[in-house]
Design a protein around this motif. Structure first.
Motif, PDB file in Angstrom:
ATOM      1  N   ILE A  16     131.450 -30.020 -77.264  1.00 46.00           N
ATOM      2  CA  ILE A  16     131.203 -29.559 -75.903  1.00 46.00           C
ATOM      3  C   ILE A  16     129.745 -29.125 -75.794  1.00 46.00           C
ATOM      4  CG2 ILE A  16     131.829 -27.852 -74.162  1.00 46.00           C
ATOM      5  CD1 ILE A  16     134.644 -27.801 -75.472  1.00 46.00           C
ATOM      6  N   GLN A  29     134.969 -26.636 -69.227  1.00 47.20           N
ATOM      7  CA  GLN A  29     134.608 -26.817 -70.638  1.00 47.20           C
ATOM      8  C   GLN A  29     135.200 -25.699 -71.495  1.00 47.20           C
ATOM      9  OE1 GLN A  29     130.257 -27.136 -70.328  1.00 47.20           O
ATOM     10  NE2 GLN A  29     130.412 -29.218 -71.139  1.00 47.20           N
ATOM     11  N   SER A  30     135.101 -24.461 -71.006  1.00 47.53           N
ATOM     12  CA  SER A  30     135.647 -23.321 -71.759  1.00 47.53           C
ATOM     13  C   SER A  30     137.158 -23.390 -71.841  1.00 47.53           C
ATOM     14  CB  SER A  30     135.216 -22.006 -71.107  1.00 47.53           C
ATOM     15  OG  SER A  30     133.811 -21.881 -71.132  1.00 47.53           O
ATOM     16  N   TRP A  32     139.045 -26.107 -71.699  1.00 46.80           N
ATOM     17  CA  TRP A  32     139.392 -27.184 -72.620  1.00 46.80           C
ATOM     18  C   TRP A  32     139.183 -26.741 -74.061  1.00 46.80           C
ATOM     19  CZ3 TRP A  32     136.843 -32.313 -70.512  1.00 46.80           C
ATOM     20  CH2 TRP A  32     137.378 -32.612 -69.248  1.00 46.80           C
ATOM     21  N   GLY A  33     138.080 -26.065 -74.319  1.00 44.45           N
ATOM     22  CA  GLY A  33     137.799 -25.581 -75.666  1.00 44.45           C
ATOM     23  C   GLY A  33     138.849 -24.607 -76.160  1.00 44.45           C
ATOM     24  N   ASN A  36     141.832 -26.395 -77.360  1.00 43.66           N
ATOM     25  CA  ASN A  36     141.561 -27.283 -78.497  1.00 43.66           C
ATOM     26  C   ASN A  36     140.636 -26.584 -79.481  1.00 43.66           C
ATOM     27  OD1 ASN A  36     142.742 -30.039 -77.512  1.00 43.66           O
ATOM     28  ND2 ASN A  36     141.624 -29.194 -75.768  1.00 43.66           N
ATOM     29  N   TRP A  39     137.795 -28.289 -81.557  1.00 42.45           N
ATOM     30  CA  TRP A  39     136.609 -28.881 -80.956  1.00 42.45           C
ATOM     31  C   TRP A  39     135.393 -28.035 -81.311  1.00 42.45           C
ATOM     32  CZ3 TRP A  39     137.970 -30.687 -75.316  1.00 42.45           C
ATOM     33  CH2 TRP A  39     138.970 -31.665 -75.387  1.00 42.45           C
ATOM     34  N   ARG A  40     134.241 -28.644 -81.296  1.00 42.38           N
ATOM     35  CA  ARG A  40     132.981 -27.973 -81.625  1.00 42.38           C
ATOM     36  C   ARG A  40     132.208 -27.661 -80.344  1.00 42.38           C
ATOM     37  NH1 ARG A  40     131.844 -29.041 -87.237  1.00 42.38           N
ATOM     38  NH2 ARG A  40     133.869 -29.500 -88.127  1.00 42.38           N
ATOM     39  N   TRP A  41     131.286 -26.738 -80.466  1.00 40.26           N
ATOM     40  CA  TRP A  41     130.420 -26.348 -79.352  1.00 40.26           C
ATOM     41  C   TRP A  41     128.967 -26.443 -79.774  1.00 40.26           C
ATOM     42  CZ3 TRP A  41     131.667 -24.439 -74.453  1.00 40.26           C
ATOM     43  CH2 TRP A  41     133.031 -24.232 -74.203  1.00 40.26           C
TER      44      TRP A  41
END
Length: 190
Positions: A16, A29-30, A32-33, A36, A39-41
């Motif tokens: 992301i 985005q937050s 979805w993160g 999941n 997932w990486r940021w």
């Protein structure tokens, strides 16, 4: 929207990439993160005053550390950053696909703040990975014809949404199911 079985190395690593100001807790985005955790940021030292070299280095590091080919999920200013990064990074070959949402027109003082100019001019070369651009017809940060020109230059598919603002929390987008569906398709195809 899991990308793999919990015990296996993911087939794709989702990274992301927030734009100017970061992505607040109600931004898609937050959300979805949060759904999941694998997932990486891309993290930045200062979300409000971007320094191009620092922001690009943060993206480079996130891609380098990913355990599998990367699917980038960028919003706003981050779209211009991804394009700039792809022009110069040897790691661009690690990108399986990119979802670029609401690309900010960093060349236009009428559409973006001075802080966004660090990624001007917007790269207009073809991206070396499959890309989907999602743009709104009334985004205050990019004119529709400019978003279309970006998608065409980048060799990207374009999904245009009518009257969706900047496709963020302020525009009424929470979890954004359509975006999740588009990302899922991109992951499956990538």
């Amino acid at each position: 929207m899991p990308v793999t079985d919990a015990d296996a190395v993911p087939r794709r690593t989702v990274v992301i990439v927030p734009g100017l100001g970061g992505s607040g807790p109600n931004h898609w985005q937050s959300l979805w993160g949060a759904e999941n955790p694998g997932w990486r940021w891309v993290r930045q030292r200062d979300w409000d005053h971007p320094v191009a070299d620092e922001w690009l280095a943060s993206l480079e590091e996130a891609v380098a550390l990913a355990p599998s080919p990367v699917v980038l999920v960028a919003h706003s200013l981050a779209c211009a950053m991804v394009v700039r990064w792809a022009e110069t990074s040897a790691r661009a070959g690690r990108i399986a696909a990119a979802l670029l949402v609401s690309p900010a027109d960093v060349d236009s003082p009428d559409h973006t703040p001075d802080e966004a100019r660090v990624f001007a001019p917007v790269g207009m070369g073809r991206l070396p990975f499959p890309t989907l651009v999602v743009a709104s017809t009334d985004d205050p940060f990019v004119a529709p014809e400019r978003a279309r020109a970006f998608a065409a230059a980048w060799g990207a598919d374009l999904v245009e949404i009518r009257d969706a603002g900047h496709i963020n929390a302020d525009s009424g987008f929470g979890v954004w199911p359509l975006g999740q569906d588009l990302l899922r398709e991109l992951i499956e195809d990538g």
